[in-house]
Design a protein around this motif. Structure first.
Motif, PDB file in Angstrom:
ATOM      1  N   ARG A   1       0.876  -1.297  -0.128  1.00  0.00           N
ATOM      2  CA  ARG A   1       0.028  -0.031  -0.081  1.00  0.00           C
ATOM      3  C   ARG A   1       0.775   1.052   0.018  1.00  0.00           C
ATOM      4  N   LEU A   2       0.826   2.216  -1.051  1.00  0.00           N
ATOM      5  CA  LEU A   2       1.514   3.266  -0.961  1.00  0.00           C
ATOM      6  C   LEU A   2       1.075   4.290   0.063  1.00  0.00           C
ATOM      7  N   ARG A   3       1.670   5.292   0.254  1.00  0.00           N
ATOM      8  CA  ARG A   3       1.430   6.178   1.344  1.00  0.00           C
ATOM      9  C   ARG A   3       0.069   7.131   1.033  1.00  0.00           C
ATOM     10  N   ASN A   4      -0.304   7.369  -0.141  1.00  0.00           N
ATOM     11  CA  ASN A   4      -1.530   8.084  -0.321  1.00  0.00           C
ATOM     12  C   ASN A   4      -2.550   7.113  -0.511  1.00  0.00           C
TER      13      ASN A   4
ATOM     14  N   LEU B   1       5.605   3.757   4.718  1.00  0.00           N
ATOM     15  CA  LEU B   1       5.205   3.630   3.584  1.00  0.00           C
ATOM     16  C   LEU B   1       5.808   4.460   2.406  1.00  0.00           C
ATOM     17  N   TYR B   2       5.850   3.738   1.246  1.00  0.00           N
ATOM     18  CA  TYR B   2       6.699   4.493   0.136  1.00  0.00           C
ATOM     19  C   TYR B   2       5.382   5.033  -0.700  1.00  0.00           C
ATOM     20  N   GLU B   3       5.853   6.030  -1.600  1.00  0.00           N
ATOM     21  CA  GLU B   3       5.056   6.548  -3.060  1.00  0.00           C
ATOM     22  C   GLU B   3       5.633   5.938  -3.961  1.00  0.00           C
ATOM     23  N   LEU B   4       4.849   5.834  -5.066  1.00  0.00           N
ATOM     24  CA  LEU B   4       5.431   5.046  -6.027  1.00  0.00           C
ATOM     25  C   LEU B   4       6.447   5.900  -6.843  1.00  0.00           C
ATOM     26  N   ASN B   5       6.609   6.904  -6.789  1.00  0.00           N
ATOM     27  CA  ASN B   5       7.842   7.618  -7.323  1.00  0.00           C
ATOM     28  C   ASN B   5       8.995   7.166  -6.480  1.00  0.00           C
ATOM     29  N   GLU B   6       9.102   7.085  -5.454  1.00  0.00           N
ATOM     30  CA  GLU B   6       9.997   6.754  -4.701  1.00  0.00           C
ATOM     31  C   GLU B   6      10.445   5.268  -4.881  1.00  0.00           C
ATOM     32  N   LEU B   7       9.565   4.448  -5.096  1.00  0.00           N
ATOM     33  CA  LEU B   7       9.975   2.812  -5.366  1.00  0.00           C
ATOM     34  C   LEU B   7      10.508   3.088  -6.930  1.00  0.00           C
TER      35      LEU B   7
END
Length: 260
Positions: free
Chosen positions: A142-145, A166-172
């Motif tokens: 689950r992403l942060r948002n 948790l990460y956001e997609l751009n971080e991953l």
């Protein structure tokens, strides 16, 4: 309470507290089903609730190695598999950043709802090391948002603020780009949930998410009271609490290096 203590404490009740979604497992097994023999390492396997679904889907063609840092979780996984007659697996404790697996030896690395507990770049390096060329890494999270829009993110005070791991997609995506791996696709999974308010309170009280271990006792008790009040205001029927959960699955591949 740190994450290690949290998972040790809830290991015996984990299956009762958490929801096991089968859709990501179906996606993963469909992606790799054409292989005659499949060697998978599941990192952050917990008590084996997803591991068993991998075994059910892939049967005897699967050689599964389950790894978790927490020995209590691994102990419950082993007992769970014995009760279900599962034999084609091995399980043990290790960190995600130092896997006891040979180089270029596995077809697939899977981690489900656990990536936020790892040192991301070190884990990606390890996954790349143990994967064969054209092998897959699947990261389900689950992403942060997405966490902000969850039933607890919306209505349980401090939940989103406490959960900073948790990460956001751009971080991953940026982390994958820095590794010897290629992001092939990102899949979105949406689930229409319905639960009883008392069930949600029970889950929170038993810390079914490790986020709750980040609260002080006083913070948690006050937040739980406000959570109950918030649900009563929002939902007329406390036995019919509805929301939408979202998760993301990153499909990552190790590409064979071109010979110079």
């Amino acid at each position: 309470m740190d994450s290690y203590q949290h998972f040790s404490r809830i290991a015996k009740n984990y299956k009762d507290l958490r929801t096991t979604d089968l859709e990501p497992i179906r996606f993963i097994t469909t992606k790799i089903r054409n292989l005659q023999k499949i060697k998978i390492v599941e990192v952050g396997c917990g008590d084996g609730r997803y591991s068993l679904e991998l075994l059910r889907d892939l049967g005897n063609k699967l050689d599964l190695h389950c790894i978790d840092t927490n020995p209590e979780m691994v102990k419950h996984l082993q007992a769970f598999f014995v009760r279900n007659g599962v034999k084609n697996f091995k399980a043990g404790t290790a960190s995600a950043e130092d896997l006891p697996v040979e180089d270029n030896s596995v077809d697939c690395v899977v981690t489900l709802n656990a990536i936020h507990h790892f040192k991301l770049l070190e884990f990606l390096e390890e996954a790349s090391r143990i994967l064969v060329d054209d092998g897959y890494l699947f990261i389900y999270t689950r992403l942060r948002n997405q966490n902000n829009n969850h039933i607890f993110g919306k209505f349980f005070p401090l939940f989103s603020q406490k959960e900073t791991r948790l990460y956001e997609l751009n971080e991953l995506t940026e982390a994958v780009q820095r590794s010897n791996l290629i992001l092939q696709s990102t899949e979105l999974f949406r689930y229409e949930r319905c639960s009883d308010m008392n069930r949600l309170i029970y889950q929170a009280q038993n810390h079914h998410y490790s986020t709750f271990s980040l609260y002080s006792k006083e913070e948690f008790e006050q937040s739980l009271k406000e959570f109950t009040q918030n649900l009563k205001k929002k939902f007329k029927d406390p036995t019919n609490v509805k929301w939408t959960d979202e998760y993301s699955l990153l499909v990552i591949k190790k590409i064979k290096k071109k010979e110079s």
